[in-house]
Design a protein around this motif. Structure first.
Motif, PDB file in Angstrom:
ATOM      1  N   SER A  20       0.811  -1.219   0.000  1.00  0.00           N
ATOM      2  CA  SER A  20       0.000   0.000   0.000  1.00  0.00           C
ATOM      3  C   SER A  20       0.846   1.272   0.000  1.00  0.00           C
ATOM      4  N   ALA A  21       2.175   1.101   0.053  1.00  0.00           N
ATOM      5  CA  ALA A  21       3.049   2.290   0.102  1.00  0.00           C
ATOM      6  C   ALA A  21       2.851   3.156  -1.146  1.00  0.00           C
ATOM      7  N   GLU A  22       2.683   2.493  -2.300  1.00  0.00           N
ATOM      8  CA  GLU A  22       2.509   3.264  -3.541  1.00  0.00           C
ATOM      9  C   GLU A  22       1.100   3.855  -3.664  1.00  0.00           C
ATOM     10  N   SER A  39       6.307   4.544  20.064  1.00  0.00           N
ATOM     11  CA  SER A  39       6.662   3.274  19.429  1.00  0.00           C
ATOM     12  C   SER A  39       5.378   2.578  18.979  1.00  0.00           C
ATOM     13  N   LEU A  40       5.555   1.634  18.045  1.00  0.00           N
ATOM     14  CA  LEU A  40       4.395   0.880  17.550  1.00  0.00           C
ATOM     15  C   LEU A  40       3.706   0.119  18.688  1.00  0.00           C
ATOM     16  N   GLU A  41       4.505  -0.406  19.611  1.00  0.00           N
ATOM     17  CA  GLU A  41       3.924  -1.172  20.737  1.00  0.00           C
ATOM     18  C   GLU A  41       3.051  -0.276  21.619  1.00  0.00           C
ATOM     19  N   PHE A  59      -3.893   8.077  16.799  1.00  0.00           N
ATOM     20  CA  PHE A  59      -3.163   7.317  15.781  1.00  0.00           C
ATOM     21  C   PHE A  59      -4.138   6.733  14.749  1.00  0.00           C
ATOM     22  N   TYR A  60      -5.217   6.106  15.231  1.00  0.00           N
ATOM     23  CA  TYR A  60      -6.152   5.457  14.302  1.00  0.00           C
ATOM     24  C   TYR A  60      -7.038   6.478  13.582  1.00  0.00           C
ATOM     25  N   ALA A  61      -7.384   7.571  14.273  1.00  0.00           N
ATOM     26  CA  ALA A  61      -8.205   8.597  13.611  1.00  0.00           C
ATOM     27  C   ALA A  61      -7.428   9.214  12.456  1.00  0.00           C
ATOM     28  N   GLY A 194       8.657  -9.100   7.624  1.00  0.00           N
ATOM     29  CA  GLY A 194       8.946 -10.444   8.118  1.00  0.00           C
ATOM     30  C   GLY A 194       9.349 -10.491   9.574  1.00  0.00           C
ATOM     31  N   VAL A 195       8.828  -9.559  10.367  1.00  0.00           N
ATOM     32  CA  VAL A 195       9.182  -9.569  11.793  1.00  0.00           C
ATOM     33  C   VAL A 195       7.976  -9.840  12.687  1.00  0.00           C
ATOM     34  N   VAL A 196       6.779  -9.785  12.135  1.00  0.00           N
ATOM     35  CA  VAL A 196       5.590  -9.951  12.979  1.00  0.00           C
ATOM     36  C   VAL A 196       4.970 -11.338  12.735  1.00  0.00           C
TER      37      VAL A 196
HETATM   38  C1  BJW Z   1       7.773  -2.207  -0.136  1.00  0.00           C
HETATM   39  C2  BJW Z   1       7.389  -1.053  -0.740  1.00  0.00           C
HETATM   40  C3  BJW Z   1       6.947  -1.179  -2.034  1.00  0.00           C
HETATM   41  C4  BJW Z   1       7.980  -0.500   1.191  1.00  0.00           C
HETATM   42  N1  BJW Z   1       6.927  -2.367  -2.626  1.00  0.00           N
HETATM   43  N2  BJW Z   1       7.765  -3.390  -0.729  1.00  0.00           N
HETATM   44  C5  BJW Z   1       7.090 -15.729  17.635  1.00  0.00           C
HETATM   45  C6  BJW Z   1       8.357 -15.193  17.768  1.00  0.00           C
HETATM   46  C7  BJW Z   1       8.529 -13.906  18.269  1.00  0.00           C
HETATM   47  C8  BJW Z   1       7.427 -13.131  18.646  1.00  0.00           C
HETATM   48  C9  BJW Z   1       6.168 -13.674  18.527  1.00  0.00           C
HETATM   49  C10 BJW Z   1       6.022 -14.945  18.020  1.00  0.00           C
HETATM   50  N3  BJW Z   1       4.690 -15.214  18.000  1.00  0.00           N
HETATM   51  C11 BJW Z   1       4.012 -14.129  18.460  1.00  0.00           C
HETATM   52  C12 BJW Z   1       4.889 -13.184  18.796  1.00  0.00           C
HETATM   53  C13 BJW Z   1       4.545 -11.855  19.372  1.00  0.00           C
HETATM   54  C14 BJW Z   1       4.119 -10.829  18.345  1.00  0.00           C
HETATM   55  C15 BJW Z   1       5.274 -10.578  17.392  1.00  0.00           C
HETATM   56  O1  BJW Z   1       5.293 -10.995  16.253  1.00  0.00           O
HETATM   57  N4  BJW Z   1       6.263  -9.835  17.872  1.00  0.00           N
HETATM   58  C16 BJW Z   1       7.428  -9.495  17.071  1.00  0.00           C
HETATM   59  C17 BJW Z   1       7.350  -8.016  16.632  1.00  0.00           C
HETATM   60  C18 BJW Z   1       8.658  -9.777  17.861  1.00  0.00           C
HETATM   61  N5  BJW Z   1       2.913 -11.209  17.616  1.00  0.00           N
HETATM   62  C19 BJW Z   1       1.731 -10.992  18.131  1.00  0.00           C
HETATM   63  O2  BJW Z   1       1.590 -10.532  19.249  1.00  0.00           O
HETATM   64  C20 BJW Z   1       0.514 -11.381  17.316  1.00  0.00           C
HETATM   65  N6  BJW Z   1      -0.371 -12.150  18.103  1.00  0.00           N
HETATM   66  C21 BJW Z   1      -0.110 -13.415  18.431  1.00  0.00           C
HETATM   67  O3  BJW Z   1       0.829 -14.032  17.973  1.00  0.00           O
HETATM   68  O4  BJW Z   1      -1.035 -13.935  19.288  1.00  0.00           O
HETATM   69  C22 BJW Z   1      -0.829 -15.218  19.851  1.00  0.00           C
HETATM   70  C23 BJW Z   1      -1.965 -15.469  20.807  1.00  0.00           C
HETATM   71  C24 BJW Z   1      -2.606 -16.707  20.751  1.00  0.00           C
HETATM   72  C25 BJW Z   1      -3.667 -16.951  21.632  1.00  0.00           C
HETATM   73  C26 BJW Z   1      -4.084 -15.981  22.537  1.00  0.00           C
HETATM   74  C27 BJW Z   1      -3.452 -14.765  22.574  1.00  0.00           C
HETATM   75  C28 BJW Z   1      -2.384 -14.503  21.699  1.00  0.00           C
HETATM   76  C29 BJW Z   1      -0.271 -10.138  16.908  1.00  0.00           C
HETATM   77  C30 BJW Z   1       0.463  -9.278  15.967  1.00  0.00           C
HETATM   78  C31 BJW Z   1      -0.405  -8.047  15.653  1.00  0.00           C
HETATM   79  C32 BJW Z   1       0.331  -7.020  14.823  1.00  0.00           C
HETATM   80  N7  BJW Z   1      -0.455  -5.828  14.744  1.00  0.00           N
HETATM   81  C33 BJW Z   1      -0.010  -4.736  13.893  1.00  0.00           C
HETATM   82  C34 BJW Z   1      -1.013  -3.567  14.071  1.00  0.00           C
HETATM   83  C35 BJW Z   1      -2.319  -3.911  13.362  1.00  0.00           C
HETATM   84  C36 BJW Z   1      -3.283  -2.784  13.375  1.00  0.00           C
HETATM   85  C37 BJW Z   1      -2.777  -1.561  12.659  1.00  0.00           C
HETATM   86  O5  BJW Z   1      -2.583  -1.577  11.446  1.00  0.00           O
HETATM   87  O6  BJW Z   1      -2.579  -0.562  13.348  1.00  0.00           O
HETATM   88  O7  BJW Z   1       0.013  -5.175  12.542  1.00  0.00           O
HETATM   89  S1  BJW Z   1       1.664  -4.215  14.209  1.00  0.00           S
HETATM   90  C38 BJW Z   1       2.045  -3.898  12.509  1.00  0.00           C
HETATM   91  O8  BJW Z   1       3.040  -4.860  12.034  1.00  0.00           O
HETATM   92  C39 BJW Z   1       0.768  -4.218  11.735  1.00  0.00           C
HETATM   93  C40 BJW Z   1       1.294  -4.877  10.504  1.00  0.00           C
HETATM   94  O9  BJW Z   1       0.268  -5.635   9.876  1.00  0.00           O
HETATM   95  C41 BJW Z   1       2.424  -5.702  11.045  1.00  0.00           C
HETATM   96  C42 BJW Z   1       3.437  -6.127  10.014  1.00  0.00           C
HETATM   97  O10 BJW Z   1       4.042  -5.016   9.418  1.00  0.00           O
HETATM   98  P1  BJW Z   1       4.386  -5.056   7.872  1.00  0.00           P
HETATM   99  O11 BJW Z   1       3.167  -5.133   7.077  1.00  0.00           O
HETATM  100  O12 BJW Z   1       5.402  -6.098   7.628  1.00  0.00           O
HETATM  101  O13 BJW Z   1       4.978  -3.582   7.634  1.00  0.00           O
HETATM  102  P2  BJW Z   1       6.474  -3.026   7.830  1.00  0.00           P
HETATM  103  O14 BJW Z   1       6.405  -1.557   7.859  1.00  0.00           O
HETATM  104  O15 BJW Z   1       7.142  -3.685   8.966  1.00  0.00           O
HETATM  105  O16 BJW Z   1       7.235  -3.512   6.520  1.00  0.00           O
HETATM  106  C43 BJW Z   1       6.909  -3.007   5.232  1.00  0.00           C
HETATM  107  C44 BJW Z   1       7.863  -3.631   4.225  1.00  0.00           C
HETATM  108  O17 BJW Z   1       7.466  -3.222   2.925  1.00  0.00           O
HETATM  109  C45 BJW Z   1       9.328  -3.203   4.407  1.00  0.00           C
HETATM  110  O18 BJW Z   1      10.176  -4.365   4.381  1.00  0.00           O
HETATM  111  C46 BJW Z   1       9.604  -2.319   3.195  1.00  0.00           C
HETATM  112  O19 BJW Z   1      10.930  -2.443   2.692  1.00  0.00           O
HETATM  113  C47 BJW Z   1       8.621  -2.839   2.195  1.00  0.00           C
HETATM  114  N8  BJW Z   1       8.184  -1.862   1.203  1.00  0.00           N
HETATM  115  N9  BJW Z   1       7.569   0.012   0.193  1.00  0.00           N
HETATM  116  C48 BJW Z   1       7.373  -3.452  -1.901  1.00  0.00           C
HETATM  117  N10 BJW Z   1       6.568  -0.066  -2.731  1.00  0.00           N
END
Ligand code: BJW
Length: 253
Positions: A20-22, A39-41, A59-61, A194-196
């Motif tokens: 969605s960046a573009e 921070s995001l957290e 943030f969401y508004a 690839g971190v979430v």
């Molecule tokens: C381009 C470009 C272009 C730019 N073309 N590319 C295992 C190991 C470690 C930790 C955990 C684990 N399991 C769970 C965890 C904990 C945690 C987690 O992952 N933590 C890590 C950060 C360490 N996960 C959770 O807590 C999840 N829940 C869970 O696992 O629950 C288990 C459970 C079970 C039973 C009961 C209770 C719990 C929930 C994760 C929720 C994430 N939420 C968010 C906010 C959503 C709402 C909102 O939008 O506000 O989701 S955080 C944020 O990160 C958002 C995104 O969807 C998510 C991922 O981000 P994304 O999409 O990857 O974006 P960016 O910015 O990081 O990257 C963009 C990329 O695009 C970059 O690489 C650019 O280079 C590239 N790019 N322009 C192509 N034009």
């Protein structure tokens, strides 16, 4: 490069903020991973919301307001075209809450992290509802149903925050798709760092089942080593070529 989709193959796609960046929507981690110094957290966790709901709602508004003028781009549209060819052998899982895949015309979509334009109550079990309201900077939205019963329960965006589970129906749908595909599964991740988790681990699950994996991203993400094929560049340019039908790809030569 062209992603080969032999007859009978299935395609599972995962998208992140990069697609969605573009369309003018900022990613989460590209700049400094901060929003107005938070921070995001802080703005995407139940603990952050409990501590400071005003900041979280700001943030969401702000993102709701930005989304009003955003439109799908060529990357979203390339995914619509490949879905039209594959039908039920296609599934799109998005971590994005912006609804742009559906706006582009994608139909088989799992919104893994919810939807920005829905809200739900923190105090009652009313169903999540459409809500594009850009709440005033200092106001906090209260659930109308709870208020009628004398309670002051806050509304929250219907998105998945850190520490919260993925929607169960979405995860079951992904599992059923992967089971149906078996060894004919192809996997493509687009625009995600690839971190979430759990989304970051989908690639390993697919490879564990013998499926082939592709990545399109602007830069190498944290889990890049897990992919068989990696293309670095903007999704809006790379996806239309990668997903072109064999006839269109041959005609372009
Ligand atoms: C381009 C470009 C272009 C730019 N073309 N590319 C295992 C190991 C470690 C930790 C955990 C684990 N399991 C769970 C965890 C904990 C945690 C987690 O992952 N933590 C890590 C950060 C360490 N996960 C959770 O807590 C999840 N829940 C869970 O696992 O629950 C288990 C459970 C079970 C039973 C009961 C209770 C719990 C929930 C994760 C929720 C994430 N939420 C968010 C906010 C959503 C709402 C909102 O939008 O506000 O989701 S955080 C944020 O990160 C958002 C995104 O969807 C998510 C991922 O981000 P994304 O999409 O990857 O974006 P960016 O910015 O990081 O990257 C963009 C990329 O695009 C970059 O690489 C650019 O280079 C590239 N790019 N322009 C192509 N034009």
């Amino acid at each position: 490069m062209n992603l080969p989709l032999e007859p009978g193959s299935y395609l599972l796609v995962l998208t992140g903020a990069g697609i969605s960046a573009e369309s003018g929507i900022p990613t989460f981690r590209d700049a400094d991973g901060l929003w107005q110094g938070h921070s995001l957290e802080e703005v995407a966790s139940p603990e952050g919301f409990a501590r400071d709901p005003r900041t979280v709602w700001r943030f969401y508004a702000e993102r709701r307001a930005d989304l009003a003028s955003a439109a799908p781009n060529a990357g979203h549209r390339a995914l619509v075209e490949v879905e039209e060819r594959l039908g039920d052998r296609f599934l799109l899982v998005t971590q994005n809450v912006d609804g742009l895949h559906t706006a582009a015309g994608s139909r088989r979509v799992v919104e893994l992290h919810g939807n920005l334009m829905r809200s739900r109550c923190t105090g009652c079990d009313r169903w999540p509802f459409k809500d594009s309201t850009v709440y005033r900077p200092n106001g906090l939205p209260i659930c109308g149903r709870c208020r009628a019963k004398g309670r002051n329960a806050l509304l929250r965006p219907d998105v998945v925050w850190f520490g919260e589970p993925m929607p169960r129906d979405g995860m079951l749908r992904i599992q059923a798709f992967v089971d149906a595909a078996g060894p004919r599964l192809r996997y493509l991740a687009v625009g995600t760092s690839g971190v979430v988790y759990p989304a970051a681990a989908f690639v390993d699950a697919v490879r564990g089942r013998g499926g082939q994996t592709w990545l399109v991203n602007a830069e190498l993400p944290a889990n890049a080593d897990s992919f068989d094929h990696v293309e670095i560049g903007p999704a809006g340019t790379l996806l239309p070529a990668l997903l072109a039908s064999p006839a269109a790809a041959a005609a372009a030569l």
